[in-house]
Structures are given as structure tokens and as C-alpha cells.
Design a protein around this motif. Sequence first.
Motif, PDB file in Angstrom:
ATOM      1  N   LEU A 159     -13.177  -3.302  -5.436  1.00  0.00           N
ATOM      2  CA  LEU A 159     -12.306  -2.299  -4.821  1.00  0.00           C
ATOM      3  C   LEU A 159     -12.232  -1.040  -5.680  1.00  0.00           C
ATOM      4  CD1 LEU A 159      -9.392  -4.605  -3.617  1.00  0.00           C
ATOM      5  CD2 LEU A 159     -11.133  -3.528  -2.205  1.00  0.00           C
TER       6      LEU A 159
ATOM      7  N   LEU B  72      -4.021   1.254  -5.408  1.00  0.00           N
ATOM      8  CA  LEU B  72      -4.306   2.499  -4.708  1.00  0.00           C
ATOM      9  C   LEU B  72      -3.225   3.526  -5.027  1.00  0.00           C
ATOM     10  CD1 LEU B  72      -6.613   3.206  -2.733  1.00  0.00           C
ATOM     11  CD2 LEU B  72      -5.000   2.897  -0.879  1.00  0.00           C
TER      12      LEU B  72
ATOM     13  N   HIS C 204      -8.678  -5.836   0.887  1.00  0.00           N
ATOM     14  CA  HIS C 204      -7.962  -6.652  -0.101  1.00  0.00           C
ATOM     15  C   HIS C 204      -7.321  -7.889   0.526  1.00  0.00           C
ATOM     16  CE1 HIS C 204      -4.582  -7.735  -2.799  1.00  0.00           C
ATOM     17  NE2 HIS C 204      -5.439  -7.439  -3.752  1.00  0.00           N
TER      18      HIS C 204
ATOM     19  N   TYR D 159      -7.971  -0.201   2.443  1.00  0.00           N
ATOM     20  CA  TYR D 159      -7.674  -1.033   1.276  1.00  0.00           C
ATOM     21  C   TYR D 159      -6.992  -2.331   1.691  1.00  0.00           C
ATOM     22  CZ  TYR D 159      -5.398  -2.587  -3.013  1.00  0.00           C
ATOM     23  OH  TYR D 159      -4.950  -3.347  -4.073  1.00  0.00           O
TER      24      TYR D 159
ATOM     25  N   ASN E 262       0.820  -1.214   0.000  1.00  0.00           N
ATOM     26  CA  ASN E 262       0.000   0.000   0.000  1.00  0.00           C
ATOM     27  C   ASN E 262       0.855   1.265   0.000  1.00  0.00           C
ATOM     28  OD1 ASN E 262      -2.269  -1.656   0.150  1.00  0.00           O
ATOM     29  ND2 ASN E 262      -2.314  -1.579   2.374  1.00  0.00           N
TER      30      ASN E 262
END
Length: 221
Positions: A136, A110, A126, A122, A69
Motif C-alpha cells: 500500500l 493515508l 486494505h 485504500y 480512512n
Amino acid sequence: MVDIVSEHESEKTVEIVLKTIGPAPPSRLRVPSSIKVRDLRRLIASNGHLPIDNLSLILRGTALCDLKNGDDVRMQLNDGDSLIVAVKPKPPVKDGHDNDDDDEDLKFQLPQSSSRWKKKLYSFLHDKLKLPDIILMVIFTLSLKAWVLIIMWFILAPVAHRWDLGPLYILATGFCLILFNLGKRKAGDSSAYSIFNEDFRELPGTLNADRFDRDIRAGQF
């Protein structure tokens, strides 16, 4: 490699076992117990003279990733941990279009500039809930205003059903969606529908019954 080790000199170090896939025998390497995956990959590549770009690391059955992320992944190593090291072969060059490109387009990533709470949400959706990328994409693409309207719609839907206004509620929703998605024309732009233009002016090249009749009378057909 010296810079990375000196960076962690004050920290506890552990000795890990490197099992390289192939004919090479297992080796040992001393590294800091708490280290970023990116730095660990660099140390192993430098120690074994391996290409860092194609280096894959597996610990306890899990492939290690440098980023998660958008943030660097830090891991905790124990003395005697066994790490599998694999050098991924370069994929052959293919002519034409590859279906993998289409699959990559469907994968949602993202943006790096996203806030921390979005990254955590997220990661939960996920990694924990295993939601598909298409869901998503819908969740993180919609704005906060759109989510408020969606929640309000679901709150008012039972009220409309209780008052026997369900069909009207659905029709009104459809008309609102059409009206809010019509868009806005810039000054001087003409609409494709002449009824919305000044003096009912048509776009150049528009074929209608009057033009067709004039062309016939002029002998162009």
C-alpha cells in the motif's frame, strides 16, 4: 451527554445491553439507533464513569473504531443489541527502545488531506483485498506520472520481446533509471567527482594518489 442525546432527539432510539468486562453487572442504555461510534463511546463512558481514552467497544464480534480512512464511522443499532465494553489497561512503562515502535513505522496510514477516491481505493485494497502495508505504501507513494511510465513500460515490453530487443530494452530501462535519479546540483555546489567540476576541482579532504605521493615526499608519513 445531554448535548449528544438532544442532537438525536428527533431520531428513533433503541435500548442496548452493555456487558462490561469485570465484576460489574450488565446494564441498559437508550441511545439513537443511528449514531457515530465516537458519540456512542462518549455516552457509554459518561454513563458508566469510565475512561474514554482506554474504552474498547465490541459489537457482534467486531471492535468498533471511531474513524475509518479519516471519516467518522456511523453505525446502525437495533433494539436489544448486546455491546461488550472493556477498559484497556495502560501499558507498563518500558526502558530503552521497543520493537513495537519499528512495527508502527512500517504501518501505512493515508494522509487526512487525501481525496475521497483515494480513501475509497485504500479501503478496498486494505479491507477487502488485505494487501500488506508495504505494498500500500508503494501504491500510494508513487505519483500519477510514475504510474503512467510503469504502465507504458509493461505495454512496450511485449513489443520489445517480439522484436528480439528484450536485453536492449532492459539495459535502456536501467540507464534511464540512473539518469533520471542523478538529481540536480544547486548553483555553486561541487560534485564529489572532480571530473564534473570546473578545472577538475576536488572536494577538500579528498585522498588520491597525488596527495598521497606529496605527503610521502613531504615526510608526513
